[in-house]
Design an enzyme around this catalytic site. Structure first.
Site, PDB file in Angstrom:
ATOM      1  N   MET A 208       0.848  -1.194   0.000  1.00 31.47           N
ATOM      2  CA  MET A 208       0.000   0.000   0.000  1.00 31.47           C
ATOM      3  C   MET A 208       0.881   1.241   0.000  1.00 31.47           C
ATOM      4  O   MET A 208       1.674   1.454   0.920  1.00 31.47           O
ATOM      5  CB  MET A 208      -0.937  -0.006   1.217  1.00 31.47           C
TER       6      MET A 208
ATOM      7  N   CYS B 146      -2.351  -1.675  -9.990  1.00 34.23           N
ATOM      8  CA  CYS B 146      -2.542  -0.300  -9.527  1.00 34.23           C
ATOM      9  C   CYS B 146      -3.172   0.543 -10.626  1.00 34.23           C
ATOM     10  O   CYS B 146      -2.665   0.585 -11.751  1.00 34.23           O
ATOM     11  CB  CYS B 146      -1.210   0.306  -9.102  1.00 34.23           C
TER      12      CYS B 146
ATOM     13  N   LYS C  73       0.797  -9.513  -9.076  1.00 37.19           N
ATOM     14  CA  LYS C  73      -0.462  -9.083  -8.461  1.00 37.19           C
ATOM     15  C   LYS C  73      -1.263  -8.367  -9.538  1.00 37.19           C
ATOM     16  O   LYS C  73      -0.774  -7.422 -10.154  1.00 37.19           O
ATOM     17  CB  LYS C  73      -0.227  -8.156  -7.268  1.00 37.19           C
TER      18      LYS C  73
END
Length: 332
Positions: free
Chosen positions: A14, A96, A135
């Site tokens: 994060m 993202c 991811k």
């Protein structure tokens, strides 16, 4: 314990949150959970020489470095630097949705270029001995996730990626802010579970909307290999991480939050000696007693006092004393 086993529960990368101080703190709560860095861009390391971004404490392990980028050779060099710095895993960000990431042609926009992602993974794997993982999202924009996601997984599996974390939401690159992309697109856990059935040889973790260990256990019991928790682990770390070792990994016992505060003191002392400020560490600890008696006083004292000149461990202990006696006495 192998890193794939640690990945049964992980704390999400994060931005502006999971820095080295946060990770050290989280490690005191759980010995087993896999921790991730904030995303570090490959250009910053390779072209910018920002190797300070790789700094971490030996106590953080197992810890993974998340990289952002889209140029295979540059990512390979960044992965090599990360492995040399001692990271246990190198993770490629394909999830993202921020404007800054899109302008750099990496992050979630790479869901549209699975072939390029496969090239990046292959180059990174050739450069390092540690595991290279991805991811991603279930899709972006007008993609049909039921078609796009399995095709994406085929590509990265073909490049040698054996472990992937899937954020179970689409990313809308046009029309939604990064914050909105964390909440508005609907979750599709069933699709991610279907991917595990379709790719039984891959280690598949799920991310998105998971707030409790009970939820995590349910998803593991349903057949997934791992669960990644983000904001809940940050804002209420005790509820997620203090019980993680016995509940998820079957090891050890519950961590006592008050004891963790005391165990942070030597780390904070060392940070201050090096010229650091208390708030750089304590800001990650504000939610430690969330929902417990005295939590508001704990947060207030740290929020108001940690920025003041000379603030140090005494403030942390004074704030701890505001927590209900029952909480503090657990430290024994």
């Amino acid at each position: 314990m192998q890193i794939n086993q640690h990945a049964r529960l992980s704390c999400a990368p994060m931005m502006d949150w999971t820095d080295r101080h946060c990770r050290y703190f989280h490690r005191l709560l759980s010995r087993e959970a896999l921790l991730y860095t904030e995303m570090v861009t490959a250009p910053a390391l390779v072209r910018g020489g920002a190797l300070h971004l790789l700094a971490h404490s030996p106590q953080e392990h197992p810890v993974a470095l998340q990289l952002g980028g889209s140029e295979p050779r540059e990512l390979a060099e960044a992965a090599r630097l990360g492995a040399q710095a001692g990271y246990d895993e190198i993770n490629l960000n394909v999830g993202c949705p921020s404007d800054r990431v899109q302008s750099g042609a990496f992050g979630a926009v790479l869901m549209l270029q699975p072939g390029l992602v496969a090239e990046c993974v292959a180059a990174m794997r050739e450069a390092v001995d540690v595991e290279v993982t991805v991811k991603c999202r279930i899709g972006v924009d007008e993609q049909v996730p039921e078609e796009a996601l399995p095709a994406f997984l085929e590509h990265i599996r073909g490049a040698g990626c054996g472990r992937v974390t899937i954020h179970a939401r689409k990313a809308w690159l046009q029309g939604l802010s990064p914050k909105e992309n964390r909440d508005i697109p609907p979750l599709d856990y069933d699709l991610v579970l279907g991917m595990k059935r379709a790719f039984p040889d891959m280690h598949i973790s799920i991310n998105g909307g998971i707030t409790t260990l009970e939820q995590a256990r349910g998803l593991l019991d349903a057949g997934l290999d791992g669960v990644m928790i983000g904001r809940a682990a940050y804002h209420d770390p005790a509820s997620v991480l203090a019980d993680a070792d016995p509940v998820i990994f079957g090891t050890g016992s519950r961590s006592d939050p008050a004891d963790v505060v005391r165990r942070m003191i030597p780390y904070i002392d060392a940070h201050l000696v090096q010229g650091g400020k208390l708030h750089q560490v304590s800001r990650h600890m504000l939610g430690l007693f969330s929902g417990r008696p005295g939590a508001r006083a704990w947060r207030r004292m740290l929020s108001e006092g940690a920025h003041r000149p000379g603030a140090g461990p005494d403030l942390l202990l004074a704030a701890l004393a505001q927590v209900a006696p029952g909480q503090v006495s657990q430290a024994g």
